[in-house]
Structures are given as C-alpha cells and as structure tokens.
Scaffold this motif. Structure first.
Motif, PDB file in Angstrom:
ATOM      1  N   THR A 185       4.639   3.302   3.010  1.00  0.00           N
ATOM      2  CA  THR A 185       5.649   2.465   2.358  1.00  0.00           C
ATOM      3  C   THR A 185       5.367   0.988   2.577  1.00  0.00           C
ATOM      4  O   THR A 185       5.376   0.190   1.633  1.00  0.00           O
ATOM      5  N   LEU A 186       5.153   0.579   3.827  1.00  0.00           N
ATOM      6  CA  LEU A 186       4.923  -0.844   4.114  1.00  0.00           C
ATOM      7  C   LEU A 186       3.588  -1.339   3.574  1.00  0.00           C
ATOM      8  O   LEU A 186       3.536  -2.417   2.971  1.00  0.00           O
ATOM      9  N   PRO A 187       2.467  -0.602   3.765  1.00  0.00           N
ATOM     10  CA  PRO A 187       1.225  -1.049   3.126  1.00  0.00           C
ATOM     11  C   PRO A 187       1.361  -1.227   1.619  1.00  0.00           C
ATOM     12  O   PRO A 187       0.782  -2.149   1.040  1.00  0.00           O
ATOM     13  N   ASN A 188       2.145  -0.366   0.974  1.00  0.00           N
ATOM     14  CA  ASN A 188       2.324  -0.477  -0.479  1.00  0.00           C
ATOM     15  C   ASN A 188       3.124  -1.723  -0.843  1.00  0.00           C
ATOM     16  O   ASN A 188       2.803  -2.433  -1.804  1.00  0.00           O
ATOM     17  N   PHE A 189       4.210  -1.990  -0.118  1.00  0.00           N
ATOM     18  CA  PHE A 189       4.980  -3.210  -0.377  1.00  0.00           C
ATOM     19  C   PHE A 189       4.113  -4.450  -0.150  1.00  0.00           C
ATOM     20  O   PHE A 189       4.178  -5.418  -0.918  1.00  0.00           O
ATOM     21  N   TYR A 190       3.320  -4.426   0.897  1.00  0.00           N
ATOM     22  CA  TYR A 190       2.452  -5.568   1.216  1.00  0.00           C
ATOM     23  C   TYR A 190       1.416  -5.766   0.108  1.00  0.00           C
ATOM     24  O   TYR A 190       1.159  -6.896  -0.311  1.00  0.00           O
TER      25      TYR A 190
END
Length: 432
Positions: free
Chosen positions: A339-344
């Motif tokens: 989730t966080l790698p994708n948002f980044y």
C-alpha cells in the motif's frame, strides 16, 4: 476520496513477517522491454484493423484514439506503474485458465499486467491487455471473488464495449458539430443551447455506461458459473465493492498524533490540531447545474445485485463468504504491505502519511511504517519548500471529506517548513 479508503479495512489478523518487509522490485527492465515490444505490434495491428473494418473518417478517428492510447499506456509502463513476473501474476493467470476451460468465447491472447494501484479495480483494453490492480487482493476475500471481477471485465471484452464506446463518441462528435454550427448561426440563447448540448451528451454517456455495466455483470456471471467457482461469491464480490464505495474511514485518534509527533528535539504542539472554521460557509445554497446521479458511470451496487438475482434465481439466497486459500492469504498480506510503496510511487505523499498513521495506530509493522512516514514527510518538505504542496496534499473540503481526514489535513497545513523537516529527518534516521 477512494484512494483514501482501500487501506482502511481492518483485518482480523495482523501481518507478521520475520524481518522488515521489502517492497516488490520494479527493476524488471527486460520483462518490461519484451512487453512493450509485443504491445506495440498488437497496437499497430489493431490500428490497421480499425481502418479496414471502418472506412473513411470513422476508421481514421478510431485509429487516432488507438494511437493516443498506445502512447499513453506505453508511458505508464515505462514509468513502472506495473510490476512484471510478480507473485500476483501466477494467481491471476491460474484463475483465467480456470475460467477458460468451459468458456471458449474468452479471448486467447490476453496479456496480464498487475498495476501498482491500491483501488480494487480491473480493466481490459481492446487489444487484449488485462490489468489487475493490487488493491483487489487487499480488498477482496478469496480466489472466487477475484475471479468474479475478472469475469465481469471479460464480459466487457466479449461485448467489445470499448470499441462500441469509441464508435459512439465518434458518431456523437459529428452530430454535435452539426448542432454547434446551428448554434453559431443564431444569436439567441447561445450559452443555454450550448450547455443543453453538453448536458444531453453527458447524460446519454452515463446511461450507456450503466447499461454496459449491467450487461457485463450478466455475461460475466455466465462465464463465472460455467467454471468451478462458487456461484454465490459473484454477489459477495459486489457487496465487497459496495463497502469500498460507502465505508467511512476509521478515525485517526488525537493520541496517535501525540504519540508519533512528540519528538525528542521537537515537542508536540496542540496548535497543530487547530481546525479551520467553516461554520460561516453555507453549503446549502450551493446548487449544481448537473444532476449527480445521472452522471454516475456505474449503477448503484444494490441495483446491480438485484438485477442479477432477478435474472439468475440461484443467486437469490445470500451465503457467507468462502474462506480464502493459503495462497490468497499470502497475496493479501503482500498487497497490504505494498500500500505505502504504491502511494509513494503515485506521488500521493499526503495520503501516504495518513495511511502510515492508520497502520501505526493499529500497531502494524512499526519499523516499516515509520520508515515510510519519513519518506513521505521528506517529499512533503521538498514540496513545501518549492511552493507546490497543493500537488501532493489536499485542501480541506468539508463537503467531501470525513472528519478524520479533515483533521489530518489541518494538522499537515499547520506545520511550518522547519517542523516538517524535523519530522522527516527524525523518521528517516530513527531506529526501532
């Protein structure tokens, strides 16, 4: 708001890895190059076919759309919006093979891509490129539900909805040009007549999209029930997607802000939580010219469910979700950690901070999410310093945002440049 929601579903278990999770490697240059080579050839064949099947101006306009799509999609692939040969690929391919067994109408030339996108969605293009978002693994509950979404998209592909939509746009453009010329030739009520043309076109487009969604549901379910999946999971899938459309984000507690932003070199300040006063704004007087309900491209989920139950009596009885397979549980965990790698990757740094705090509040993988908190704050610092923070952080919008998200945005906008830097530096160097 939907990008804020996909990570907010609270699972019954907490992900536990033996060491800090390492995001999926996107340095898959060879695979990306091979895909683009095949994609380019297929796109050119599609363009040639459109000119053969539709002569004259219609064929030229259709090929122009395909060329624009080819260029845009190639850009997304080069920007690493998709992962190749990931742990998700084999699962998706195995589900499609199960669907193909008793469904010869499914195209054989599907090319599968997994997108670094947290929204639970999938789509299939005219050339046979089939995209599955990682968010589906995070939001759905089992293999059968993932297969249901794939079946729905196959319904669109089998019906050639993309082609039909493009042809409709081309025909409508020609009609609108004729109407516009008529409007220009007279002086009376030009603005109103022009707006009426626009409104009529949007309404027609919305109605056609809704019809296509219903059709894709029906055709998709036929594909689904011809396979070895549990039939009632098709309805359960729509219910899960309805939750995505309607669920309210969980509250980010004040205690969470104080816990993670009371730093050794920078004490927490209550003024950071001060909210902008919108009490003087009277939103009741605001009236839109267009009817929102008429603009929705997807029918209300409940209407889609009722339509399926009416057509297929075996779906009338509601049944609880199937338990996920071990392989699906593994992919679900990985999608959640991505989730966080994708948002980044998508430069949604503000949402990334909000998501990190949600995960930290739930006591999930503290070291991992603190690290992402630092990375996202570093990007917010750069944006604030360069006077382009609006690009990465929403403004407060009381009409369309939850109380929790409004509080978060107020907090972020209340921070000074130096305070943002101190938080970024702390979490980029802090060791758990």
């Amino acid at each position: 708001m939907k990008k804020l929601i996909s990570f907010l579903f609270l699972y019954a278990f907490i992900i536990s890895f033996g060491q800090v999770y390492q995001p999926i490697d996107t340095a898959d240059y060879a695979q990306r190059k091979d895909f683009l080579k095949i994609f380019s050839v297929n796109a050119e064949n599609l363009i040639k076919k459109s000119k053969t099947d539709y002569s004259g101006k219609k064929g030229n306009e259709l090929s122009k759309y395909y060329k624009e799509f080819e260029k845009d999609f190639e850009g997304k692939v080069k920007e690493k919006d998709f992962v190749f040969n990931s742990v998700f690929d084999s699962k998706v391919k195995s589900l499609i093979e199960r669907l193909k067994k008793n469904n010869p109408q499914i195209p054989q030339n599907l090319k599968i891509l997994v997108a670094k996108d947290n929204t639970p969605n999938a789509y299939c293009f005219a050339d046979g490129t089939f995209v599955i978002n990682m968010g589906l693994f995070n939001w759905l509950n089992n293999d059968d539900q993932l297969a249901a979404v794939i079946s729905h998209e196959l319904g669109h592909k089998i019906s050639e909805h993309t082609l039909k939509t493009l042809l409709s746009i081309i025909d409508q453009d020609q009609m609108d040009r004729t109407v516009v010329q008529s409007i220009k030739s007279t002086k009376e009520n030009r603005n109103q007549r022009a707006f009426d043309v626009l409104k009529s076109r949007i309404y027609r487009k919305g109605a056609e999209n809704r019809r296509q969604e219903m059709q894709a549901d029906s055709l998709g379910y036929v594909v689904f029930k011809n396979s070895d999946f549990k039939k009632t999971e098709f309805i359960n899938t729509l219910k899960r997607l309805e939750d995505f459309d309607t669920i309210s984000p969980r509250t980010l507690k004040v205690e969470t802000y104080k816990k993670y932003f009371n730093l050794p070199q920078q004490a927490f300040k209550d003024k950071w939580l001060k909210k902008e006063d919108f009490s003087l704004y009277n939103y009741n007087h605001f009236k839109e010219k267009l009817d929102k309900d008429s603009l929705k491209s997807h029918p209300e989920i409940v209407l889609r469910i009722n339509n399926l139950k009416k057509i297929f009596p075996e779906l009338k009885t509601d049944v609880a979700d199937e338990k996920p397979s071990d392989s699906y549980k593994t992919l679900e965990k990985i999608a959640r950690m991505e989730t966080l790698p994708n948002f980044y990757h998508s430069e949604d740094y503000g949402v990334g901070i909000y998501a990190s705090l949600q995960f930290l509040q739930d006591e999930e993988e503290e070291k991992y999410y603190k690290n992402w908190l630092g990375k996202c704050f570093a990007k917010i610092y750069e944006a604030r310093k360069n006077y382009n923070l609006n690009r990465y952080l929403d403004r407060v919008d009381p009409k369309n945002q939850s109380e929790s998200y409004q509080q978060f945005l107020n907090f972020m906008w209340n921070l000074s440049l130096d305070e943002i830097k101190n938080i970024a530096d702390y979490y980029r160097t802090e060791k758990s």
